[in-house]
Design a protein around this motif. Sequence first.
Motif, PDB file in Angstrom:
ATOM      1  N   MET A   1       0.848  -1.174   0.000  1.00 38.98           N
ATOM      2  CA  MET A   1       0.000   0.000   0.000  1.00 38.98           C
ATOM      3  C   MET A   1       0.895   1.240   0.000  1.00 38.98           C
ATOM      4  SD  MET A   1      -3.098   1.226   2.549  1.00 38.98           S
ATOM      5  CE  MET A   1      -2.497   0.318   3.908  1.00 38.98           C
ATOM      6  N   ILE A   2       0.535   2.202  -0.825  1.00 40.43           N
ATOM      7  CA  ILE A   2       1.217   3.493  -0.857  1.00 40.43           C
ATOM      8  C   ILE A   2       0.338   4.495  -0.118  1.00 40.43           C
ATOM      9  CG2 ILE A   2       2.038   5.388  -2.307  1.00 40.43           C
ATOM     10  CD1 ILE A   2       2.457   3.298  -4.532  1.00 40.43           C
ATOM     11  N   VAL A   3       0.882   5.110   0.901  1.00 40.47           N
ATOM     12  CA  VAL A   3       0.155   6.132   1.648  1.00 40.47           C
ATOM     13  C   VAL A   3       0.572   7.488   1.103  1.00 40.47           C
ATOM     14  CG1 VAL A   3      -0.275   7.161   3.895  1.00 40.47           C
ATOM     15  CG2 VAL A   3       0.010   4.676   3.693  1.00 40.47           C
ATOM     16  N   ILE A   4      -0.408   8.253   0.687  1.00 38.95           N
ATOM     17  CA  ILE A   4      -0.139   9.599   0.160  1.00 38.95           C
ATOM     18  C   ILE A   4      -0.456  10.579   1.285  1.00 38.95           C
ATOM     19  CG2 ILE A   4      -0.750  11.292  -1.603  1.00 38.95           C
ATOM     20  CD1 ILE A   4      -1.567   8.768  -3.326  1.00 38.95           C
ATOM     21  N   ASP A   5       0.595  11.028   1.950  1.00 40.72           N
ATOM     22  CA  ASP A   5       0.449  11.957   3.057  1.00 40.72           C
ATOM     23  C   ASP A   5       1.154  13.269   2.713  1.00 40.72           C
ATOM     24  OD1 ASP A   5       3.136  11.262   3.288  1.00 40.72           O
ATOM     25  OD2 ASP A   5       2.885  10.157   5.162  1.00 40.72           O
ATOM     26  N   GLN A   6       1.170  14.194   3.652  1.00 37.46           N
ATOM     27  CA  GLN A   6       1.778  15.502   3.389  1.00 37.46           C
ATOM     28  C   GLN A   6       3.268  15.371   3.076  1.00 37.46           C
ATOM     29  OE1 GLN A   6       0.076  18.313   2.876  1.00 37.46           O
ATOM     30  NE2 GLN A   6      -1.765  17.095   3.221  1.00 37.46           N
ATOM     31  N   GLN A   7       3.957  14.428   3.718  1.00 39.06           N
ATOM     32  CA  GLN A   7       5.373  14.229   3.433  1.00 39.06           C
ATOM     33  C   GLN A   7       5.565  13.778   1.985  1.00 39.06           C
ATOM     34  OE1 GLN A   7       7.537  11.660   6.124  1.00 39.06           O
ATOM     35  NE2 GLN A   7       9.228  11.445   4.687  1.00 39.06           N
ATOM     36  N   PHE A   8       4.727  12.874   1.515  1.00 42.24           N
ATOM     37  CA  PHE A   8       4.780  12.411   0.129  1.00 42.24           C
ATOM     38  C   PHE A   8       4.576  13.593  -0.820  1.00 42.24           C
ATOM     39  CE2 PHE A   8       3.119  10.633  -3.761  1.00 42.24           C
ATOM     40  CZ  PHE A   8       3.690   9.370  -3.888  1.00 42.24           C
ATOM     41  N   LEU A   9       3.565  14.426  -0.526  1.00 44.31           N
ATOM     42  CA  LEU A   9       3.291  15.596  -1.368  1.00 44.31           C
ATOM     43  C   LEU A   9       4.455  16.589  -1.318  1.00 44.31           C
ATOM     44  CD1 LEU A   9      -0.483  16.199  -0.527  1.00 44.31           C
ATOM     45  CD2 LEU A   9       0.487  14.914  -2.450  1.00 44.31           C
ATOM     46  N   LEU A  22       9.684  22.516 -13.959  1.00 37.46           N
ATOM     47  CA  LEU A  22       8.892  22.934 -12.798  1.00 37.46           C
ATOM     48  C   LEU A  22       7.696  22.014 -12.535  1.00 37.46           C
ATOM     49  CD1 LEU A  22       8.979  26.813 -13.236  1.00 37.46           C
ATOM     50  CD2 LEU A  22      10.290  25.413 -11.622  1.00 37.46           C
ATOM     51  N   ARG A  23       7.863  20.734 -12.878  1.00 27.79           N
ATOM     52  CA  ARG A  23       6.830  19.755 -12.557  1.00 27.79           C
ATOM     53  C   ARG A  23       7.463  18.375 -12.459  1.00 27.79           C
ATOM     54  NH1 ARG A  23       5.707  21.238 -17.899  1.00 27.79           N
ATOM     55  NH2 ARG A  23       5.604  19.518 -19.373  1.00 27.79           N
ATOM     56  N   LYS A  24       6.758  17.518 -11.755  1.00 28.40           N
ATOM     57  CA  LYS A  24       7.232  16.152 -11.553  1.00 28.40           C
ATOM     58  C   LYS A  24       6.025  15.261 -11.318  1.00 28.40           C
ATOM     59  CE  LYS A  24      10.282  12.943 -10.798  1.00 28.40           C
ATOM     60  NZ  LYS A  24      11.046  12.380 -11.884  1.00 28.40           N
ATOM     61  N   ASN A  25       6.033  14.094 -11.964  1.00 23.68           N
ATOM     62  CA  ASN A  25       4.948  13.162 -11.709  1.00 23.68           C
ATOM     63  C   ASN A  25       5.469  11.943 -10.950  1.00 23.68           C
ATOM     64  OD1 ASN A  25       6.069  12.348 -14.449  1.00 23.68           O
ATOM     65  ND2 ASN A  25       4.747  10.612 -13.983  1.00 23.68           N
ATOM     66  N   ARG A  26       4.588  11.340 -10.199  1.00 22.93           N
ATOM     67  CA  ARG A  26       4.888  10.108  -9.480  1.00 22.93           C
ATOM     68  C   ARG A  26       3.806   9.108  -9.858  1.00 22.93           C
ATOM     69  NH1 ARG A  26       7.551   9.934  -4.492  1.00 22.93           N
ATOM     70  NH2 ARG A  26       8.770  11.596  -5.434  1.00 22.93           N
ATOM     71  N   ASN A  27       4.203   8.097 -10.615  1.00 20.70           N
ATOM     72  CA  ASN A  27       3.258   7.090 -11.078  1.00 20.70           C
ATOM     73  C   ASN A  27       2.820   6.187  -9.935  1.00 20.70           C
ATOM     74  OD1 ASN A  27       3.614   8.119 -13.636  1.00 20.70           O
ATOM     75  ND2 ASN A  27       4.924   6.468 -14.340  1.00 20.70           N
ATOM     76  N   LEU A  28       1.538   5.862  -9.925  1.00 21.38           N
ATOM     77  CA  LEU A  28       0.991   4.918  -8.961  1.00 21.38           C
ATOM     78  C   LEU A  28       0.671   3.586  -9.636  1.00 21.38           C
ATOM     79  CD1 LEU A  28      -1.379   7.400  -7.109  1.00 21.38           C
ATOM     80  CD2 LEU A  28       0.932   6.697  -6.451  1.00 21.38           C
ATOM     81  N   HIS A  29       0.706   3.556 -10.961  1.00 23.45           N
ATOM     82  CA  HIS A  29       0.508   2.322 -11.720  1.00 23.45           C
ATOM     83  C   HIS A  29       1.868   1.634 -11.881  1.00 23.45           C
ATOM     84  CE1 HIS A  29       1.124   5.681 -14.519  1.00 23.45           C
ATOM     85  NE2 HIS A  29       1.763   4.803 -15.297  1.00 23.45           N
ATOM     86  N   HIS A  30       1.839   0.381 -12.319  1.00 25.41           N
ATOM     87  CA  HIS A  30       3.056  -0.432 -12.293  1.00 25.41           C
ATOM     88  C   HIS A  30       3.912  -0.371 -13.545  1.00 25.41           C
ATOM     89  CE1 HIS A  30       2.189  -2.042  -8.402  1.00 25.41           C
ATOM     90  NE2 HIS A  30       0.971  -2.341  -8.781  1.00 25.41           N
ATOM     91  N   GLY A  31       3.536   0.393 -14.536  1.00 23.74           N
ATOM     92  CA  GLY A  31       4.375   0.483 -15.721  1.00 23.74           C
ATOM     93  C   GLY A  31       3.603   1.061 -16.887  1.00 23.74           C
ATOM     94  N   ASP A  32       4.341   1.382 -17.947  1.00 20.15           N
ATOM     95  CA  ASP A  32       3.747   2.028 -19.117  1.00 20.15           C
ATOM     96  C   ASP A  32       2.653   1.201 -19.780  1.00 20.15           C
ATOM     97  OD1 ASP A  32       5.379   4.191 -18.720  1.00 20.15           O
ATOM     98  OD2 ASP A  32       6.762   3.706 -20.363  1.00 20.15           O
ATOM     99  N   GLU A  33       2.686  -0.118 -19.624  1.00 14.57           N
ATOM    100  CA  GLU A  33       1.699  -0.986 -20.272  1.00 14.57           C
ATOM    101  C   GLU A  33       0.410  -1.124 -19.467  1.00 14.57           C
ATOM    102  OE1 GLU A  33       1.979  -2.096 -23.383  1.00 14.57           O
ATOM    103  OE2 GLU A  33       3.839  -0.948 -23.403  1.00 14.57           O
ATOM    104  N   ALA A  34       0.357  -0.570 -18.271  1.00 13.82           N
ATOM    105  CA  ALA A  34      -0.840  -0.710 -17.426  1.00 13.82           C
ATOM    106  C   ALA A  34      -2.070  -0.182 -18.157  1.00 13.82           C
ATOM    107  CB  ALA A  34      -0.648   0.043 -16.116  1.00 13.82           C
TER     108      ALA A  34
END
Length: 154
Positions: A1-9, A22-34
Amino acid sequence: MIVIDQQFLDEITEEAKGSPRLRKNRNLHHGDEAPCHRLLNAMEPGSYIMPHRHLSEFKDESLVIVRGALGVISFDEAGNVVDAVRLEAGGNGVAVNIPHGSFHTVVSFASGSVFFESKGGPYTPIAAAEKAPWAPEEGSPDAPLFHQRLLECF
Protein backbone atom coordinates in the motif's frame (compact mmCIF):
# COMPACT_ATOMS: atom_id res chain seq x y z
CA MET A 1 0.00 0.00 0.00
CA ILE A 2 1.22 3.49 -0.86
CA VAL A 3 0.16 6.13 1.65
CA ILE A 4 -0.14 9.60 0.16
CA ASP A 5 0.45 11.96 3.06
CA GLN A 6 1.78 15.50 3.39
CA GLN A 7 5.37 14.23 3.43
CA PHE A 8 4.78 12.41 0.13
CA LEU A 9 3.29 15.60 -1.37
CA ASP A 10 6.19 17.68 -0.01
CA GLU A 11 8.74 15.30 -1.56
CA ILE A 12 7.20 15.40 -5.02
CA THR A 13 6.82 19.19 -4.74
CA GLU A 14 10.53 19.58 -3.96
CA GLU A 15 11.34 17.45 -7.01
CA ALA A 16 9.14 19.71 -9.15
CA LYS A 17 10.82 22.84 -7.81
CA GLY A 18 14.21 21.39 -8.73
CA SER A 19 13.15 20.35 -12.22
CA PRO A 20 13.81 22.61 -15.24
CA ARG A 21 10.17 21.95 -16.29
CA LEU A 22 8.89 22.93 -12.80
CA ARG A 23 6.83 19.76 -12.56
CA LYS A 24 7.23 16.15 -11.55
CA ASN A 25 4.95 13.16 -11.71
CA ARG A 26 4.89 10.11 -9.48
CA ASN A 27 3.26 7.09 -11.08
CA LEU A 28 0.99 4.92 -8.96
CA HIS A 29 0.51 2.32 -11.72
CA HIS A 30 3.06 -0.43 -12.29
CA GLY A 31 4.37 0.48 -15.72
CA ASP A 32 3.75 2.03 -19.12
CA GLU A 33 1.70 -0.99 -20.27
CA ALA A 34 -0.84 -0.71 -17.43
CA PRO A 35 -4.42 -0.42 -18.71
CA CYS A 36 -5.18 2.38 -16.24
CA HIS A 37 -2.65 5.11 -15.52
CA ARG A 38 -2.90 6.79 -12.13
CA LEU A 39 -0.38 9.39 -11.09
CA LEU A 40 0.26 12.43 -8.98
CA ASN A 41 1.61 15.55 -10.67
CA ALA A 42 3.34 18.32 -8.74
CA MET A 43 3.31 21.53 -10.77
CA GLU A 44 4.83 24.88 -9.89
CA PRO A 45 3.81 28.29 -11.23
CA GLY A 46 5.63 29.01 -14.48
CA SER A 47 5.49 25.43 -15.75
CA TYR A 48 4.24 25.34 -19.36
CA ILE A 49 2.44 22.34 -20.79
CA MET A 50 1.86 22.65 -24.52
CA PRO A 51 -1.86 22.30 -25.28
CA HIS A 52 -2.52 18.79 -26.54
CA ARG A 53 -5.20 16.16 -26.91
CA HIS A 54 -5.40 12.40 -26.61
CA LEU A 55 -6.99 10.88 -29.70
CA SER A 56 -7.54 7.32 -28.44
CA GLU A 57 -11.13 6.71 -27.37
CA PHE A 58 -9.69 5.19 -24.17
CA LYS A 59 -7.81 8.34 -23.17
CA ASP A 60 -10.44 10.46 -21.45
CA GLU A 61 -8.47 12.18 -18.70
CA SER A 62 -9.58 12.95 -15.14
CA LEU A 63 -7.77 15.52 -12.98
CA VAL A 64 -8.44 16.02 -9.26
CA ILE A 65 -6.72 18.79 -7.29
CA VAL A 66 -5.09 17.48 -4.11
CA ARG A 67 -3.26 20.59 -2.93
CA GLY A 68 -2.93 24.16 -4.20
CA ALA A 69 -4.67 25.68 -7.22
CA LEU A 70 -4.66 25.04 -10.96
CA GLY A 71 -6.34 26.27 -14.09
CA VAL A 72 -7.53 23.81 -16.72
CA ILE A 73 -8.15 25.26 -20.17
CA SER A 74 -9.84 23.58 -23.13
CA PHE A 75 -9.69 24.80 -26.73
CA ASP A 76 -11.44 24.25 -30.02
CA GLU A 77 -9.60 23.07 -33.13
CA ALA A 78 -8.58 26.64 -34.03
CA GLY A 79 -7.11 27.39 -30.60
CA ASN A 80 -10.00 29.46 -29.23
CA VAL A 81 -10.59 29.00 -25.51
CA VAL A 82 -13.75 26.96 -24.95
CA ASP A 83 -13.54 26.73 -21.17
CA ALA A 84 -11.22 27.82 -18.37
CA VAL A 85 -11.86 26.27 -14.97
CA ARG A 86 -10.06 26.97 -11.71
CA LEU A 87 -9.51 23.97 -9.45
CA GLU A 88 -8.63 24.62 -5.83
CA ALA A 89 -8.13 22.13 -3.02
CA GLY A 90 -11.07 22.63 -0.67
CA GLY A 91 -12.71 25.01 -3.14
CA ASN A 92 -15.81 24.83 -5.28
CA GLY A 93 -14.16 23.23 -8.34
CA VAL A 94 -12.00 20.24 -7.43
CA ALA A 95 -11.98 17.98 -10.52
CA VAL A 96 -12.51 17.85 -14.28
CA ASN A 97 -12.96 15.11 -16.83
CA ILE A 98 -11.48 15.91 -20.24
CA PRO A 99 -12.93 13.90 -23.13
CA HIS A 100 -10.51 12.32 -25.57
CA GLY A 101 -9.90 14.44 -28.66
CA SER A 102 -10.25 17.73 -26.72
CA PHE A 103 -7.28 20.14 -26.75
CA HIS A 104 -6.36 21.13 -23.20
CA THR A 105 -3.61 22.34 -20.90
CA VAL A 106 -3.04 23.03 -17.20
CA VAL A 107 -1.47 26.04 -15.46
CA SER A 108 -0.40 26.30 -11.82
CA PHE A 109 -1.41 29.21 -9.61
CA ALA A 110 0.26 28.19 -6.34
CA SER A 111 3.56 26.73 -5.31
CA GLY A 112 3.09 23.23 -3.95
CA SER A 113 0.16 22.41 -6.23
CA VAL A 114 -0.40 18.69 -6.75
CA PHE A 115 -3.11 16.96 -8.76
CA PHE A 116 -4.15 13.35 -9.28
CA GLU A 117 -4.48 12.24 -12.91
CA SER A 118 -6.08 9.14 -14.34
CA LYS A 119 -6.42 8.01 -17.95
CA GLY A 120 -6.34 4.83 -19.97
CA GLY A 121 -3.08 3.12 -20.79
CA PRO A 122 -0.83 2.01 -22.20
CA TYR A 123 1.48 5.01 -22.29
CA THR A 124 2.15 6.42 -25.73
CA PRO A 125 4.17 9.58 -26.39
CA ILE A 126 2.10 12.49 -27.70
CA ALA A 127 1.97 12.17 -31.48
CA ALA A 128 2.22 15.11 -33.89
CA ALA A 129 -1.57 14.99 -34.52
CA GLU A 130 -2.16 15.35 -30.77
CA LYS A 131 -0.11 18.56 -30.39
CA ALA A 132 -1.93 21.85 -30.86
CA PRO A 133 -0.57 23.29 -34.12
CA TRP A 134 -1.39 26.84 -32.96
CA ALA A 135 0.63 26.61 -29.70
CA PRO A 136 4.39 26.88 -29.17
CA GLU A 137 6.39 23.82 -28.20
CA GLU A 138 7.62 23.58 -24.63
CA GLY A 139 11.00 25.34 -24.35
CA SER A 140 10.51 27.47 -27.45
CA PRO A 141 11.13 31.25 -27.29
CA ASP A 142 7.37 31.90 -27.77
CA ALA A 143 6.29 29.64 -24.89
CA PRO A 144 6.58 32.22 -22.03
CA LEU A 145 4.34 34.76 -23.78
CA PHE A 146 1.80 32.07 -24.69
CA HIS A 147 1.88 30.82 -21.08
CA GLN A 148 1.16 34.35 -19.86
CA ARG A 149 -1.86 34.51 -22.19
CA LEU A 150 -3.10 31.25 -20.68
CA LEU A 151 -2.91 32.74 -17.19
CA GLU A 152 -4.94 35.72 -18.37
CA CYS A 153 -7.87 33.38 -19.07
CA PHE A 154 -8.56 33.55 -15.34
